[in-house]
Motif scaffolding. Structure first.
Motif, mmCIF file in Angstrom:
data_model
loop_
_atom_site.group_PDB
_atom_site.id
_atom_site.type_symbol
_atom_site.label_atom_id
_atom_site.label_comp_id
_atom_site.label_asym_id
_atom_site.label_seq_id
_atom_site.Cartn_x
_atom_site.Cartn_y
_atom_site.Cartn_z
ATOM 1 N N ILE A 233 -22.437 -68.518 30.870
ATOM 2 C CA ILE A 233 -22.706 -67.344 30.034
ATOM 3 C C ILE A 233 -21.528 -67.146 29.103
ATOM 4 C CG2 ILE A 233 -23.130 -64.864 30.051
ATOM 5 C CD1 ILE A 233 -25.377 -66.565 31.207
ATOM 6 N N GLN A 234 -21.813 -67.024 27.827
ATOM 7 C CA GLN A 234 -20.749 -66.958 26.827
ATOM 8 C C GLN A 234 -20.224 -65.533 26.660
ATOM 9 O OE1 GLN A 234 -19.584 -69.828 25.383
ATOM 10 N NE2 GLN A 234 -20.901 -70.668 26.962
ATOM 11 N N GLY A 235 -18.893 -65.409 26.591
ATOM 12 C CA GLY A 235 -18.274 -64.124 26.289
ATOM 13 C C GLY A 235 -18.661 -63.040 27.262
ATOM 14 N N ASP A 236 -18.928 -61.848 26.726
ATOM 15 C CA ASP A 236 -19.257 -60.702 27.580
ATOM 16 C C ASP A 236 -20.733 -60.364 27.493
ATOM 17 O OD1 ASP A 236 -18.079 -58.051 25.324
ATOM 18 O OD2 ASP A 236 -19.384 -59.797 25.015
ATOM 19 N N ARG A 237 -21.596 -61.363 27.213
ATOM 20 C CA ARG A 237 -23.036 -61.106 27.107
ATOM 21 C C ARG A 237 -23.584 -60.616 28.443
ATOM 22 N NH1 ARG A 237 -26.205 -62.786 23.085
ATOM 23 N NH2 ARG A 237 -25.209 -63.814 21.339
ATOM 24 N N LYS A 238 -24.379 -59.558 28.397
ATOM 25 C CA LYS A 238 -25.006 -59.061 29.619
ATOM 26 C C LYS A 238 -26.169 -59.968 30.001
ATOM 27 C CE LYS A 238 -25.695 -54.848 30.523
ATOM 28 N NZ LYS A 238 -26.234 -53.482 30.515
ATOM 29 N N VAL A 239 -26.345 -60.163 31.289
ATOM 30 C CA VAL A 239 -27.445 -60.981 31.784
ATOM 31 C C VAL A 239 -28.356 -60.072 32.582
ATOM 32 C CG1 VAL A 239 -28.093 -62.971 33.161
ATOM 33 C CG2 VAL A 239 -25.923 -62.963 31.948
ATOM 34 N N SER A 240 -29.523 -59.760 32.042
ATOM 35 C CA SER A 240 -30.442 -58.888 32.772
ATOM 36 C C SER A 240 -31.845 -59.447 32.719
ATOM 37 C CB SER A 240 -30.402 -57.468 32.196
ATOM 38 O OG SER A 240 -30.664 -57.503 30.815
ATOM 39 N N VAL A 312 -37.167 -61.274 43.763
ATOM 40 C CA VAL A 312 -35.909 -61.268 43.004
ATOM 41 C C VAL A 312 -36.204 -61.188 41.507
ATOM 42 C CG1 VAL A 312 -33.881 -62.646 42.382
ATOM 43 C CG2 VAL A 312 -34.581 -62.469 44.772
ATOM 44 N N ASP A 313 -37.220 -61.914 41.055
ATOM 45 C CA ASP A 313 -37.613 -61.885 39.644
ATOM 46 C C ASP A 313 -37.955 -60.463 39.214
ATOM 47 O OD1 ASP A 313 -38.593 -63.548 37.192
ATOM 48 O OD2 ASP A 313 -40.272 -62.222 37.647
ATOM 49 N N MET A 314 -38.740 -59.775 40.029
ATOM 50 C CA MET A 314 -39.128 -58.400 39.704
ATOM 51 C C MET A 314 -37.915 -57.470 39.686
ATOM 52 S SD MET A 314 -42.355 -58.163 39.043
ATOM 53 C CE MET A 314 -42.081 -59.708 38.171
ATOM 54 N N LYS A 315 -36.982 -57.652 40.631
ATOM 55 C CA LYS A 315 -35.806 -56.783 40.696
ATOM 56 C C LYS A 315 -34.886 -57.003 39.504
ATOM 57 C CE LYS A 315 -35.793 -56.235 45.721
ATOM 58 N NZ LYS A 315 -35.164 -56.623 47.004
ATOM 59 N N ILE A 316 -34.750 -58.267 39.063
ATOM 60 C CA ILE A 316 -33.927 -58.553 37.892
ATOM 61 C C ILE A 316 -34.503 -57.861 36.659
ATOM 62 C CG2 ILE A 316 -33.257 -60.379 36.274
ATOM 63 C CD1 ILE A 316 -32.819 -62.222 38.652
ATOM 64 N N LYS A 317 -35.826 -57.863 36.559
ATOM 65 C CA LYS A 317 -36.482 -57.320 35.368
ATOM 66 C C LYS A 317 -36.646 -55.802 35.390
ATOM 67 C CE LYS A 317 -39.167 -61.544 34.518
ATOM 68 N NZ LYS A 317 -40.497 -62.158 34.606
ATOM 69 N N SER A 318 -36.646 -55.205 36.582
ATOM 70 C CA SER A 318 -37.014 -53.786 36.648
ATOM 71 C C SER A 318 -35.967 -52.877 37.294
ATOM 72 C CB SER A 318 -38.340 -53.640 37.407
ATOM 73 O OG SER A 318 -38.210 -54.117 38.741
ATOM 74 N N THR A 319 -34.859 -53.430 37.783
ATOM 75 C CA THR A 319 -33.828 -52.583 38.393
ATOM 76 C C THR A 319 -32.489 -52.872 37.733
ATOM 77 O OG1 THR A 319 -33.053 -54.109 40.122
ATOM 78 C CG2 THR A 319 -35.064 -52.869 40.588
ATOM 79 N N GLY A 320 -31.518 -52.060 38.058
ATOM 80 C CA GLY A 320 -30.181 -52.263 37.511
ATOM 81 C C GLY A 320 -29.286 -53.072 38.415
ATOM 82 N N LEU A 321 -29.856 -53.683 39.442
ATOM 83 C CA LEU A 321 -29.051 -54.471 40.374
ATOM 84 C C LEU A 321 -28.484 -55.707 39.680
ATOM 85 C CD1 LEU A 321 -31.344 -54.277 43.537
ATOM 86 C CD2 LEU A 321 -29.169 -53.087 43.174
ATOM 87 N N PRO A 322 -27.245 -56.089 39.999
ATOM 88 C CA PRO A 322 -26.634 -57.267 39.363
ATOM 89 C C PRO A 322 -27.409 -58.546 39.685
ATOM 90 C CG PRO A 322 -24.977 -55.931 40.481
ATOM 91 C CD PRO A 322 -26.311 -55.409 40.919
ATOM 92 N N PRO A 323 -27.838 -59.298 38.684
ATOM 93 C CA PRO A 323 -28.598 -60.531 38.932
ATOM 94 C C PRO A 323 -27.855 -61.521 39.819
ATOM 95 C CG PRO A 323 -28.770 -59.918 36.625
ATOM 96 C CD PRO A 323 -27.750 -59.008 37.230
ATOM 97 N N ARG A 324 -26.534 -61.618 39.643
ATOM 98 C CA ARG A 324 -25.772 -62.568 40.458
ATOM 99 C C ARG A 324 -25.855 -62.193 41.929
ATOM 100 N NH1 ARG A 324 -19.547 -64.663 39.445
ATOM 101 N NH2 ARG A 324 -19.277 -65.702 41.451
#
Length: 339
Positions: A233-240, A312-324
């Motif tokens: 992931i480049q720089g400070d890009r958010k991954v959500s 996990v896919d649903m949580k990444i897309k619909s919650t604020g939990l960290p994907p990592r």
């Protein structure tokens, strides 16, 4: 054709993204009026049976002419021999009905009575995965063209070689690139852009990650995952909603489908290793590795992992939990301590 709806349609193939899109379009066309949200029911083949599908689809539609039952993950019913499948054949033979069952499956038994009947009536749709980088390049050209993105052959070649044939991963990267261009105010994609957004080492590292999961090596998987997040992931890009996490989930899901398919084929003792490799659509040495890996998992484990990936896919897309954090939890679920 859906102009005269049939009782059952079968959509199958290894690329779940194709099946999902086709089923959404099919359901929309079949539900020609009334309260669509009440006349479409989604069920999972992992936790329901053909008898339940028929029971639900025969309910009267609400303020409309048709009900649709969409059955995802119907693989276990369509690959082996199950007496309950006869109920689907019987339902299809009724002819004109007020309900349609849409079956989605990554694999089927073409020798089964149901498949032969549906295939004869032309209600089977096969979605073939891409087999080589030439097809990937054509896919990229078409998708980028639809978005009005201009580019050249060097960019297309770079993307194809670094992402590969997985449709889910390709769609994720295309979305990221489109978002990047939107933020930068341009519509021309240059090689310098994709070199910055799509890491050259990503394909190798990603397959290191899925390989470690297939070996149930939690330590190795977590180590590679850490490197991916630090360097992919480049720089400070958010991954959500896009980028690396969803690409990883797509590849894990594909790997699990391959393991399930290999495990199923291994039970057919009439097939040799070359035939199995052909069925898997893989070179023999890769198919042998997949077969060895599949032996580490039970059928129940693979079904459970499929559900966990979806969660996990649903949580990444619909919650604020960290994907990592979510992906690390998935690693521990796939590679439990003591295995």
């Amino acid at each position: 054709s859906l102009s005269v709806p049939r009782p059952i349609y079968l959509l199958w193939g290894q690329e779940s993204i194709y099946l999902k899109k086709a089923s959404e379009v099919g359901a929309k066309l079949l539900l020609d009026g009334g309260l669509k949200e009440f006349n479409l029911e989604r069920m999972s083949g992992d936790s329901t049976s053909p008898a339940q599908w028929v029971s639900r689809v025969t309910n009267m539609p609400m303020m409309g002419s048709r009900r649709v039952v969409l059955v995802d993950k119907a693989d276990q019913w369509l690959k082996g021999k199950h007496d309950e499948i006869d109920q689907l054949v019987e339902y299809f033979e009724r002819g004109k009905t007020s309900g349609t069952i849409l079956l989605l499956s990554s694999d089927v038994d073409k020798r089964s009575k149901l498949f032969k009947r549906l295939n004869k009536e032309k209600t089977v749709f096969y979605f073939q995965p891409m087999k080589n980088l030439g097809e990937v390049e054509q896919f990229l050209l078409a998708r980028l063209g639809r978005l009005g993105i201009q580019t050249d052959r060097d960019v297309i070649s770079y993307l194809a070689n670094n992402i590969g044939t997985d449709v889910g991963a390709l769609q994720t990267e295309i979305s990221r690139l489109n978002q990047y261009l939107g933020e930068s105010g341009g519509k021309t994609l240059k090689l310098a852009d994709v070199e910055g957004l799509v890491a050259k080492t990503r394909t190798y590292s990603v397959f290191e990650f899925t390989g470690a999961l297939a070996l149930k090596d939690a330590g190795a998987a977590l180590s590679v995952l850490s490197r991916l997040f630090e360097g992919g992931i480049q720089g400070d890009r958010k991954v959500s909603r896009g980028g690396l996490p969803l690409m990883l989930l797509s590849l894990i899901s594909r790997n699990i489908r391959q393991l399930r398919h290999a495990k199923s084929l291994a039970r057919d003792h009439s097939m040799n290793s070359q035939q199995i490799a052909g069925k898997l659509g893989l070179p023999p040495f890769v198919a042998d590795k997949i077969l060895r890996q599949s032996a580490r998992f039970s059928d129940e484990e693979l079904r459970t992992i499929g559900q966990l990936i979806w969660d996990v896919d649903m949580k990444i897309k619909s919650t604020g939990l960290p994907p990592r954090l979510l992906l690390e939890g998935l690693v521990f679920s796939i590679c439990p301590a003591g295995d």
